[in-house]
Design an enzyme around this catalytic site. Structure first.
Site, PDB file in Angstrom:
ATOM      1  N   HIS A 117       0.884  -1.171   0.000  1.00  0.00           N
ATOM      2  CA  HIS A 117       0.000   0.000   0.000  1.00  0.00           C
ATOM      3  C   HIS A 117       0.918   1.216   0.000  1.00  0.00           C
ATOM      4  O   HIS A 117       1.509   1.578   1.034  1.00  0.00           O
ATOM      5  CB  HIS A 117      -0.908  -0.008   1.236  1.00  0.00           C
ATOM      6  CG  HIS A 117      -1.920   1.086   1.258  1.00  0.00           C
ATOM      7  ND1 HIS A 117      -1.918   2.076   2.206  1.00  0.00           N
ATOM      8  CD2 HIS A 117      -2.968   1.350   0.438  1.00  0.00           C
ATOM      9  CE1 HIS A 117      -2.935   2.900   1.987  1.00  0.00           C
ATOM     10  NE2 HIS A 117      -3.600   2.469   0.912  1.00  0.00           N
ATOM     11  N   ASP A 121      -4.334   6.703   3.527  1.00  0.00           N
ATOM     12  CA  ASP A 121      -5.746   6.932   3.233  1.00  0.00           C
ATOM     13  C   ASP A 121      -6.392   7.814   4.292  1.00  0.00           C
ATOM     14  O   ASP A 121      -6.085   7.699   5.487  1.00  0.00           O
ATOM     15  CB  ASP A 121      -6.506   5.595   3.187  1.00  0.00           C
ATOM     16  CG  ASP A 121      -6.077   4.721   2.021  1.00  0.00           C
ATOM     17  OD1 ASP A 121      -5.461   5.260   1.078  1.00  0.00           O
ATOM     18  OD2 ASP A 121      -6.340   3.500   2.069  1.00  0.00           O
ATOM     19  N   HIS A 196     -12.983   7.555   0.242  1.00  0.00           N
ATOM     20  CA  HIS A 196     -11.753   7.964   0.929  1.00  0.00           C
ATOM     21  C   HIS A 196     -10.812   8.626  -0.082  1.00  0.00           C
ATOM     22  O   HIS A 196     -11.008   8.514  -1.297  1.00  0.00           O
ATOM     23  CB  HIS A 196     -11.057   6.766   1.592  1.00  0.00           C
ATOM     24  CG  HIS A 196     -10.378   5.842   0.626  1.00  0.00           C
ATOM     25  ND1 HIS A 196     -11.073   4.953  -0.191  1.00  0.00           N
ATOM     26  CD2 HIS A 196      -9.059   5.645   0.351  1.00  0.00           C
ATOM     27  CE1 HIS A 196     -10.229   4.259  -0.926  1.00  0.00           C
ATOM     28  NE2 HIS A 196      -8.999   4.666  -0.616  1.00  0.00           N
ATOM     29  N   HIS A 198      -6.883   8.555  -1.248  1.00  0.00           N
ATOM     30  CA  HIS A 198      -5.590   7.875  -1.207  1.00  0.00           C
ATOM     31  C   HIS A 198      -4.537   8.882  -1.669  1.00  0.00           C
ATOM     32  O   HIS A 198      -4.642   9.449  -2.762  1.00  0.00           O
ATOM     33  CB  HIS A 198      -5.598   6.644  -2.132  1.00  0.00           C
ATOM     34  CG  HIS A 198      -4.286   5.940  -2.206  1.00  0.00           C
ATOM     35  ND1 HIS A 198      -3.891   5.011  -1.257  1.00  0.00           N
ATOM     36  CD2 HIS A 198      -3.281   6.015  -3.121  1.00  0.00           C
ATOM     37  CE1 HIS A 198      -2.699   4.546  -1.586  1.00  0.00           C
ATOM     38  NE2 HIS A 198      -2.301   5.143  -2.713  1.00  0.00           N
TER      39      HIS A 198
END
Length: 229
Positions: A117, A121, A196, A198
């Site tokens: 990742h 976020d 959300h 990112h």
């Protein structure tokens, strides 16, 4: 036998006598002046100059400078100068790093669910504003695999900021941004489990290498919190 003297000779003699007379007069004046100076008391005010001087009371009087009328008038700073100074102050005072979303930090940088990742976020309300973290220039805005829609910004320090999963893009390529400008709205596009933002930070040439945004933000004085996941 009479002697004849040319007229020109008489005129020359007359000029000679006149010049001699003037020289004797000047010599007498200079001599008298030197005699007076020699006899004068050098400590007596005005003795050596021959000009009267103010008495002691007048000499002790405070000196008053003359101020021109123009200098006594209120000074007005031109409005253009005031506008420039106000703008300069505002530029110096404005924040250079801004939190990109009002939502809480929901996920951090690193391995997650067996995959990398590469950003952080922020869980946010659908349609809420996404703000530019820094000053910069939009270098890409539109569809992107996995992100649904994204915006990539060349940031003020040369890094690239990546904003993903937005609902609406509000900027275009080449647009100049200032920290805090709204560039998009929070969405749920692409590979997403809920609304959300990112956000990634890349360093290096080309696409760059993703780095952890949290210490990068902290180095710029921005604490966005601790991930909740």
């Amino acid at each position: 036998m009479p002697v004849t003297v040319p007229l020109s000779g008489l005129r020359g003699a007359a000029r000679y006598r006149t010049a001699a007379t003037r020289a004797l007069a000047v010599t007498a004046v200079v001599g008298a002046s030197l005699t007076a100076l020699a006899a004068a008391d050098p400590h007596e005010p005005g003795a050596l100059t021959g000009y009267p001087v103010a008495n002691a009371a007048e000499s002790d009087a405070p000196f008053t400078a003359f101020t021109p009328r123009e200098a006594q008038m209120p000074q007005v700073v031109p409005q253009q100068v005031l506008d420039f100074l106000n703008g300069l102050h505002a530029e110096q005072a404005r924040p250079k790093t801004v939190r990109p979303s009002d939502g809480p930090l929901s996920s951090g940088f690193g391995m997650r669910w067996g995959a990398m990742h590469a950003g952080i976020d922020f869980a946010g309300a659908f349609g809420s504003p996404i703000r530019a973290v820094t000053d910069g220039t939009v270098i890409e805005a539109g569809p992107a695999s996995g992100f649904g829609l994204w915006v990539r910004v060349l940031q003020d320090d040369g890094t690239i900021g990546v904003y993903g999963h937005m609902q609406d893009i509000l900027v275009q390529v080449g647009q100049q941004l200032r920290a805090g400008d709204v560039l998009a709205t929070v969405g749920n596009r692409g590979y997403s489990t809920g609304p959300h933002l990112h956000y990634e930070v890349h360093q290096g040439e080309g696409q760059g290498t993703p780095i952890d945004p949290l210490p990068w933000l902290a180095a710029r004085g921005m604490n966005v919190g601790i991930p909740t996941d």
